[in-house]
Design a protein around this motif. Structure first.
Motif, PDB file in Angstrom:
ATOM      1  N   GLU A 156       0.854  -1.195   0.000  1.00 33.33           N
ATOM      2  CA  GLU A 156       0.000   0.000   0.000  1.00 33.33           C
ATOM      3  C   GLU A 156       0.894   1.252   0.000  1.00 33.33           C
ATOM      4  O   GLU A 156       1.824   1.351   0.800  1.00 33.33           O
ATOM      5  CB  GLU A 156      -0.913   0.022   1.234  1.00 33.33           C
ATOM      6  N   SER A 170      -6.513   4.628   4.064  1.00 37.52           N
ATOM      7  CA  SER A 170      -5.805   3.513   4.706  1.00 37.52           C
ATOM      8  C   SER A 170      -6.719   2.780   5.695  1.00 37.52           C
ATOM      9  O   SER A 170      -6.699   1.543   5.800  1.00 37.52           O
ATOM     10  CB  SER A 170      -4.571   4.039   5.438  1.00 37.52           C
ATOM     11  N   ASP A 174      -7.720  -1.109   5.233  1.00 30.34           N
ATOM     12  CA  ASP A 174      -7.289  -2.039   6.276  1.00 30.34           C
ATOM     13  C   ASP A 174      -8.465  -2.824   6.841  1.00 30.34           C
ATOM     14  O   ASP A 174      -8.328  -4.008   7.189  1.00 30.34           O
ATOM     15  CB  ASP A 174      -6.592  -1.235   7.383  1.00 30.34           C
ATOM     16  N   GLN A 175      -9.635  -2.180   6.934  1.00 27.87           N
ATOM     17  CA  GLN A 175     -10.818  -2.864   7.457  1.00 27.87           C
ATOM     18  C   GLN A 175     -11.170  -4.113   6.635  1.00 27.87           C
ATOM     19  O   GLN A 175     -11.476  -5.159   7.178  1.00 27.87           O
ATOM     20  CB  GLN A 175     -12.004  -1.901   7.478  1.00 27.87           C
ATOM     21  N   LYS A 178      -7.909  -6.861   6.462  1.00 28.90           N
ATOM     22  CA  LYS A 178      -7.731  -7.630   7.693  1.00 28.90           C
ATOM     23  C   LYS A 178      -8.823  -8.679   7.884  1.00 28.90           C
ATOM     24  O   LYS A 178      -8.626  -9.689   8.553  1.00 28.90           O
ATOM     25  CB  LYS A 178      -7.705  -6.686   8.896  1.00 28.90           C
TER      26      LYS A 178
END
Length: 913
Positions: A156, A170, A174-175, A178
């Motif tokens: 990223e 970001s 990321d949510q 992950k």
């Protein structure tokens, strides 16, 4: 008349209203837009779309400021919008936190703020407009998951730290990632939205992880840089690249997707037009949402071309709109111009009509008042002429008074000369030295000198008023100069027990000063100090060097001082302090200030316990004009030629020689003051034969006597001294006589006039007798040197020689006549005098004065010189030469020749000297 003017004024105002009635429009809505930067295409599109929207709304006045990616500058731009009281502020923040305070300041000032693209810290703004950056991050993650067949590694590349879009994208990315165990973000590169921030860190990551499947960059520029970096290590075809922005421009996201560089890009709408619309709603206080989200989509190879076509059509439509707006503006300007022209013509028509009516009325009115004005004008002219005549009379009267005043002051100098000269003689007289009488004589001399200084002050005052002073500064050791002047007051200081001191650390300190003028400044200050300082008091002169290239000279006393409320007036002419009960002219301090100003310095007064005068002068001579600087030798001549208050006069130690009348030189004194004539005759008769004239017969006596030297006054009955000097110097019979001028006039113009008249020495009254005697002696000595020159060079003087003037011309002409007639035995002295247009007696006196021999001897010398030339040529024998030159016999010729040359003609001829 008044009603007519009022009518015309009403017409004028009505006409003016025709021009301006439709001119005023409603006040525009002022919108200030603070753009973060315009270095990238996305920002440019945002600004362009906002300008197009503003052009469609004539009621909007849009002001755009570019911060050029400088946070401090963006804060300053917003501050200016607040200060200018705009109606709405639109802000596209560079960073979130630094702009929070200034946005809150705008809200407190009552100005709504629309934040676009990026947010600030907190929620203290009116509204936000932009894409949902968290959702953009989620969309990017879902796209990668849905387009990957297996698990993979992801890199990223974020935007700049502190930027809300970078943080939110970001967070959303990321949510999703992950939540999916198949994918791993192996590295995060913190970029700054520009290509340059990507290459180096990404290359290092790719070399360590060549199996990376996806690279997600927060904008298309960084995504393109990532592809270019992957290409350098040969991985551009193995890795898929996803960017954000989706711009329809060169190297924009859509073009990169179509060319296969990017696998996809997420549209990030600029929202420029929507921002302006929302700002207007805020201004009109319409209900709006706090957060206004712009829709977005993913652009990949499936829809890139379609979206590009749609955006091209939008751009074309915007271009057409801009073109139409331009045409409309041109039409509006033309309409406004024509409309204003029609109204202006109407205005002028009304003015012309008004002026026509007024001119008819004025013609009648003017014809009635013309004669009245002419009478008034004539009266004014007559009064003006009377005033001018009165002014001329007053000017002549004032000038006459001043001339009388100046002339009277000059006349004072002659009796003072007599008093001081006689007193000098008494002081030098051995009979009264050591007696009680000497103190009284010195007191007379001292007070005469003070009277002279007062007269000089009066004359200096007149010269200052006429601005006739010229500075003549020379390099002077100021300690020695000050100490020398102080000697004139030490006697009084001792008598009155006054502590009289000079303080100076650098005794070799040098300043450029006019000694004559600064002498007067010192005497004025010290005279005042001694006048107002009581017995047993203290007077101190301090000389202090400063760091600013200046020198301060302080004269401080312990006297009565000057009242504080009168300090500003002390340098005014004729001022006298209220506590001063002593006699005073009131011009001494005024002259002192003027003389200090001539030196480009300052003088000030301090008065607490006593008085302190402080003179400030500049060191060096860079502050002076070249014409104001003289050498030390020249400046010696401007000091007063009289004895000052210091009466420690040394007696004349030279022995008195009794000279016979035959050895004495003759002097002609031209003076109409009988006392001064008697004085000079008494003092000079021991050494010279003194003749006198009152000026009425001066020229005739000079021609008759042909004296060795002439002493002449300026102010005489018939002719002044300048005229007499000029006539004597022009006349061949008297041009050789040295002339000494005695006068009370000491200004530069008088001295120059005297020199132009041909005088040899210029002495001002009162003069010192010793200086006069030395001047006479020096002029006679110089004449003897001139006589020696002529005697030894008489046959080598050429007409073009620069030595001599009238004498050279006379001698050259006389020699030429003698040489032309040297072989004429009948040529006589009378013949020579006749050819020179002078009498025999005058010729004799002229030659005797110049050459020191009589004319007959001179003619013989010329003949002998000619004889020497003939002997050298060896063309004639000695007898032939003797008879050809008019000698009575060869024997007489031989005797005369030997007397002149020291050898006989025969020896001279044989040896050929």
């Amino acid at each position: 008349m008044y009603s007519l003017v009022k009518y015309i004024l009403l017409l004028f105002l009505a006409s003016l209203s025709l021009v301006s009635c439709n001119k005023k429009q409603g006040d525009k809505i002022k919108v200030g837009f603070s753009q973060a930067m315009t270095t990238d295409d996305w920002r440019k599109q945002m600004t362009s779309s906002m300008k197009i929207e503003a052009s469609l709304r004539p009621e909007v006045d849009l002001k755009i400021s570019d911060a050029n990616n400088n946070v401090a500058r963006q804060i300053e731009d917003i501050e200016k919008f607040i200060a200018n009281k705009v109606d709405v502020i639109i802000v596209s923040p560079i960073q979130s936190k630094p702009l929070t305070a200034v946005v809150e300041k705008s809200i407190k000032a009552g100005i709504p703020v629309l934040v676009v693209d990026r947010k600030i810290d907190g929620e203290n703004y009116t509204a936000y407009l932009g894409a949902d950056n968290i959702e953009i991050g989620r969309i990017a993650a879902r796209y990668i998951i849905s387009h990957s067949k297996a698990s993979g590694k992801i890199v990223e590349i974020t935007g700049a730290n502190g930027s809300s879009p970078a943080y939110e994208r970001s967070l959303g990315f990321d949510q999703i990632i992950k939540g999916n165990k198949r994918f791993t973000v192996v590295s995060i590169i913190h970029g700054n939205w520009e290509k340059e921030s990507v290459s180096a860190p990404l290359k290092s990551i790719l070399l360590q992880n060549p199996d990376i499947e996806y690279i997600f960059a927060h904008n298309d520029r960084m995504a393109l840089s990532a592809w270019e970096t992957a290409k350098t290590v040969g991985l551009e075809n193995k890795i898929k690249f996803l960017g954000v922005d989706g711009l329809n421009s060169v190297n924009g996201g859509i073009e990169l997707v179509k060319s296969g560089v990017l696998d996809g890009t997420i549209l990030y709408p600029t929202g420029g037009n929507e921002a302006l619309k929302l700002a207007l709603k805020m201004y009109n206080k319409e209900p709006i949402s706090k957060n206004n989200i712009l829709n977005t989509i993913v652009i990949d190879h499936n829809n890139a071309e379609i979206i590009e076509n749609q955006m091209d059509k939008v751009d074309q439509q915007q271009a057409v709109i801009e073109s139409q707006q331009g045409a409309i503006k041109v039409q509006e300007r033309e309409y406004a111009s024509q409309n204003n022209l029609v109204r202006l013509l109407s205005f002028f028509l009304v003015i012309i009509l008004s002026l026509t009516i007024y001119s008819i009325y004025s013609t009648i009115s003017i014809s009635k008042k013309k004669k009245q004005l002419e009478r008034i004008n004539q009266t004014v002219i007559d009064q003006n002429n009377e005033i001018q005549e009165m002014a001329k009379v007053a000017e002549k009267s004032n000038e006459a008074k001043l001339n009388f005043f100046t002339g009277l002051s000059h006349e004072f100098k002659t009796p003072i000369t007599l008093i001081m000269s006689y007193v000098e003689s008494l002081i030098e007289n051995e009979k009264i030295k050591g007696t009680a009488l000497i103190d009284e004589v010195k007191l007379i001399h001292k007070n005469s000198n003070r009277l002279l200084r007062l007269i000089n002050q009066l004359l200096d005052f007149r010269k200052i008023e006429e601005q006739k002073f010229t500075l003549r500064a020379s390099n002077t050791k100021i300690y020695d100069f000050t100490n020398e002047i102080m000697t004139n007051f030490r006697g009084e200081a001792i008598r009155r027990n006054i502590d009289f001191q000079l303080i100076c650390k650098n005794k070799n300190l040098e300043l450029f000063i006019d000694k004559g003028l600064m002498d007067k400044v010192y005497f004025n200050l010290l005279s005042n100090a001694f006048k107002f300082t009581p017995d047993n008091g203290k007077i101190t002169i301090s000389i202090i060097e400063n760091q600013d290239n200046t020198v301060k000279i302080s004269c401080k006393d312990s006297g009565i001082g000057i009242p504080e409320n009168e300090l500003s007036n002390v340098f005014n002419p004729f001022f006298k302090a209220s506590n001063n009960n002593k006699n005073s002219s009131g011009i001494g301090l005024h002259l002192s200030k003027e003389f200090v100003l001539l030196h480009h310095g300052t003088i000030e007064l301090k008065s607490k316990q006593g008085s302190e005068f402080v003179i400030t002068l500049l060191k060096g001579n860079s502050h002076l004009q070249p014409s104001e600087i003289v050498n030390n030798a020249e400046n010696l001549n401007i000091t007063p030629n009289l004895i000052t208050d210091n009466l420690d006069i040394e007696p004349d130690l030279s022995e008195v020689h009794i000279i016979s009348d035959a050895e004495k030189h003759s002097i002609l004194v031209i003076e109409d003051n009988n006392d001064l004539v008697s004085f000079l005759k008494a003092k000079l008769s021991n050494e010279y034969i003194v003749h006198t004239s009152d000026g009425s017969d001066a020229i005739e006596k000079a021609m008759e006597i042909v004296p060795d030297i002439i002493i002449c006054d300026i102010n005489l009955v018939d002719k002044d001294g300048y005229e007499i000097s000029k006539e004597l110097k022009k006349d061949l019979r008297s041009s050789h006589i040295p002339i000494i001028i005695l006068t009370a006039q000491s200004n530069k113009e008088s001295v120059l006039k005297g020199l132009q008249s041909g005088v040899d020495q210029y002495l001002t009254k009162p003069f010192s007798l010793s200086i006069l005697k030395q001047s006479i002696s020096s002029l006679l000595f110089n004449r003897e040197k001139l006589r020696y020159y002529y005697t030894n060079n008489i046959y080598r003087i050429e007409p073009e020689s620069k030595f001599g003037n009238q004498e050279q011309t006379f001698i050259t002409k006389m020699n030429d006549i003698i040489k032309m007639n040297v072989e004429n035995p009948k040529f006589s002295v009378e013949d020579l005098a006749d050819k020179l247009s002078v009498s025999r007696v005058q010729l004799y006196r002229k030659v005797k004065a110049i050459l020191g021999i009589n004319i007959s001897d001179h003619i013989n010398n010329v003949k002998l010189e000619k004889a020497a030339e003939l002997l050298k040529s060896n063309e004639m024998n000695i007898s032939e030469i003797a008879y050809s030159l008019g000698f009575s016999s060869p024997n007489y010729f031989s005797t005369a020749f030997k007397n002149k040359f020291g050898i006989s003609p025969k020896e001279y001829k044989n040896d050929k000297y």
